[in-house]
Design a protein around this motif. Structure first.
Motif, PDB file in Angstrom:
ATOM      1  N   ASP A 223       0.828  -1.214   0.000  1.00 42.03           N
ATOM      2  CA  ASP A 223       0.000   0.000   0.000  1.00 42.03           C
ATOM      3  C   ASP A 223       0.857   1.256   0.000  1.00 42.03           C
ATOM      4  N   THR A 224       1.972   1.203   0.701  1.00 36.55           N
ATOM      5  CA  THR A 224       2.879   2.358   0.734  1.00 36.55           C
ATOM      6  C   THR A 224       3.488   2.603  -0.643  1.00 36.55           C
ATOM      7  N   ILE A 225       3.922   1.524  -1.299  1.00 32.02           N
ATOM      8  CA  ILE A 225       4.490   1.663  -2.646  1.00 32.02           C
ATOM      9  C   ILE A 225       3.447   2.215  -3.604  1.00 32.02           C
ATOM     10  N   TRP A 226       2.236   1.660  -3.552  1.00 32.81           N
ATOM     11  CA  TRP A 226       1.164   2.149  -4.431  1.00 32.81           C
ATOM     12  C   TRP A 226       0.795   3.587  -4.081  1.00 32.81           C
ATOM     13  N   GLY A 227       0.874   3.920  -2.795  1.00 34.00           N
ATOM     14  CA  GLY A 227       0.571   5.287  -2.387  1.00 34.00           C
ATOM     15  C   GLY A 227       1.587   6.290  -2.903  1.00 34.00           C
ATOM     16  N   LEU A 228       2.845   5.863  -2.997  1.00 34.53           N
ATOM     17  CA  LEU A 228       3.899   6.746  -3.502  1.00 34.53           C
ATOM     18  C   LEU A 228       3.869   6.855  -5.023  1.00 34.53           C
ATOM     19  N   THR A 229       3.214   5.905  -5.680  1.00 34.67           N
ATOM     20  CA  THR A 229       3.184   5.901  -7.153  1.00 34.67           C
ATOM     21  C   THR A 229       1.770   6.084  -7.705  1.00 34.67           C
ATOM     22  N   VAL A 230       0.804   6.433  -6.854  1.00 31.08           N
ATOM     23  CA  VAL A 230      -0.587   6.532  -7.299  1.00 31.08           C
ATOM     24  C   VAL A 230      -0.706   7.520  -8.460  1.00 31.08           C
ATOM     25  N   PHE A 231      -1.471   7.113  -9.461  1.00 25.73           N
ATOM     26  CA  PHE A 231      -1.607   7.954 -10.658  1.00 25.73           C
ATOM     27  C   PHE A 231      -3.013   7.904 -11.255  1.00 25.73           C
ATOM     28  N   ASP A 232      -3.538   6.699 -11.438  1.00 21.29           N
ATOM     29  CA  ASP A 232      -4.727   6.540 -12.277  1.00 21.29           C
ATOM     30  C   ASP A 232      -5.961   7.279 -11.759  1.00 21.29           C
ATOM     31  N   LEU A 233      -6.372   7.036 -10.525  1.00 16.52           N
ATOM     32  CA  LEU A 233      -7.575   7.694 -10.020  1.00 16.52           C
ATOM     33  C   LEU A 233      -7.445   9.220  -9.971  1.00 16.52           C
ATOM     34  N   PRO A 234      -6.361   9.772  -9.394  1.00 11.02           N
ATOM     35  CA  PRO A 234      -6.228  11.237  -9.396  1.00 11.02           C
ATOM     36  C   PRO A 234      -6.207  11.831 -10.803  1.00 11.02           C
ATOM     37  N   TYR A 235      -5.515  11.161 -11.722  1.00  4.44           N
ATOM     38  CA  TYR A 235      -5.424  11.678 -13.085  1.00  4.44           C
ATOM     39  C   TYR A 235      -6.781  11.656 -13.766  1.00  4.44           C
ATOM     40  N   MET A 236      -7.531  10.569 -13.610  1.00  4.19           N
ATOM     41  CA  MET A 236      -8.826  10.460 -14.290  1.00  4.19           C
ATOM     42  C   MET A 236      -9.873  11.384 -13.668  1.00  4.19           C
ATOM     43  N   ILE A 237      -9.719  11.681 -12.367  1.00  4.07           N
ATOM     44  CA  ILE A 237     -10.681  12.545 -11.693  1.00  4.07           C
ATOM     45  C   ILE A 237     -10.341  14.020 -11.878  1.00  4.07           C
ATOM     46  N   ALA A 238      -9.050  14.355 -11.718  1.00  7.55           N
ATOM     47  CA  ALA A 238      -8.650  15.771 -11.685  1.00  7.55           C
ATOM     48  C   ALA A 238      -7.794  16.201 -12.861  1.00  7.55           C
ATOM     49  N   GLY A 239      -7.321  15.260 -13.683  1.00  3.52           N
ATOM     50  CA  GLY A 239      -6.466  15.618 -14.801  1.00  3.52           C
ATOM     51  C   GLY A 239      -5.008  15.764 -14.390  1.00  3.52           C
ATOM     52  N   ALA A 240      -4.156  16.079 -15.371  1.00  3.57           N
ATOM     53  CA  ALA A 240      -2.717  16.149 -15.132  1.00  3.57           C
ATOM     54  C   ALA A 240      -2.312  17.314 -14.249  1.00  3.57           C
ATOM     55  N   ASN A 241      -3.158  18.340 -14.144  1.00  2.00           N
ATOM     56  CA  ASN A 241      -2.802  19.520 -13.345  1.00  2.00           C
ATOM     57  C   ASN A 241      -3.142  19.383 -11.869  1.00  2.00           C
ATOM     58  N   GLY A 242      -3.756  18.265 -11.493  1.00  6.47           N
ATOM     59  CA  GLY A 242      -3.999  18.026 -10.076  1.00  6.47           C
ATOM     60  C   GLY A 242      -5.231  18.691  -9.510  1.00  6.47           C
TER      61      GLY A 242
END
Length: 300
Positions: A223-242
């Motif tokens: 979970d820590t590794i995935w937390g440090l590399t999380v990308f898909d959900l934030p990107y699909m929800i908020a886009g590349a600008n965060g």
């Protein structure tokens, strides 16, 4: 040669191991090399030494954004470990004890994990949409309009909604691991506890939980590794600008933004992105090694 004659299977495994090592190590070495260059990914490369690392770690504009993204990763890890891991253990125990309707319960918990993050992000974007979202419609029906929000547009709530989405979609995988671990516990140990008069809570806290600590440790590290590399959900929800004021900007979206477009000069900054990837690799490796050692000391 005697070694290989006694173990002929190694002749088949060894080439694969060599190729796997090459393909694993080479991209990292290449990333380190590219990080010393100014390069858009196309055309000539210009050697600039440590300037990419200076921009990332010292330059006020980019270092502030990177630090903010890193802190979002830390918040993400904190909340997922605080919320998801205990829920996974609890649900696993309910399935292990075979509560009434546990098979249906297990299917419902696994479903969000099976459908994937793309569909999950779509569901939550529809539910929390500021105009047509289900949550705002329910609040309006209940005459609670003052609580209606542009959930993803408001930095106070966007991160909370993301954690809710992650919790809904991420409970299943760890729960399955914990259920398998619980079923591996010897029945004789449980029966001995029953003979001694240990209740359900006592059996869980004194026997089951300590014996499944190694699997809990593994899930926490993953979970820590995935937390440090999380990308898909934030990107699909908020886009590349965060999203709103960078509230959903993470290190991976920061890397994507600069490595593949929207860089300091308006074009992809492949060299700068390589520097980001190197720093992320060092951070992930350091955090996971330290965490693994600390958790190992707590094992029985």
């Amino acid at each position: 040669m005697k070694f290989f004659k006694k173990r002929p299977y190694i002749l088949f495994i060894l080439p694969g191991l060599i190729l796997y090592t090459i393909f694993s190590v080479y991209p990292m070495i290449d990333s380190i090399r590219y990080s010393f260059y100014e390069w858009s990914g196309i055309g000539p490369m210009k050697f600039i030494g440590l300037q990419n690392y200076y921009k990332l770690l010292v330059d006020p504009r980019t270092s502030t954004m990177f630090l903010s993204a890193f802190m979002n990763n830390m918040k993400y890890i904190f909340w997922t470990l605080l919320i998801i891991t205990p829920i996974q253990v609890l649900f696993a125990y309910l399935i292990y004890t075979k509560i009434r309707g546990y098979k249906i319960f297990q299917m419902l918990i696994l479903m969000p994990w099976v459908i994937g993050n793309v569909i999950t992000s779509f569901f939550f974007m529809m539910m929390f949409n500021g105009q047509i979202g289900l949550i705002n419609n329910i609040l309006q029906t209940l005459h609670l309009q003052k609580f209606q929000q542009d959930w993803f547009g408001n930095p106070k709530y966007s991160f909370i909604v993301l954690i809710i989405a992650v919790t809904w979609s991420g409970v299943g995988y760890g729960m399955i691991l914990f259920v398998a671990n619980m079923r591996d516990i010897s029945e004789s140990i449980i029966e001995a506890a029953l003979v001694d008069g240990a209740g359900a809570l006592k059996r869980f806290t004194s026997i089951i939980l300590p014996l499944m600590w190694p699997s809990i440790t593994n899930v926490i590290v993953l979970d820590t590794i995935w937390g440090l590399t999380v990308f898909d959900l934030p990107y699909m929800i908020a886009g590349a600008n965060g999203g709103a004021t960078g509230s959903l900007d993470f290190m991976s979206t920061f890397f994507f933004r600069y490595a593949f477009g929207n860089s300091l000069n308006g074009d992809a900054a492949f060299g700068f992105g390589a520097a980001v990837s190197v720093v992320m690799f060092v951070m992930i490796l350091s955090v996971t090694v330290i965490q693994s050692k600390l958790l190992k000391k707590l094992e029985i």
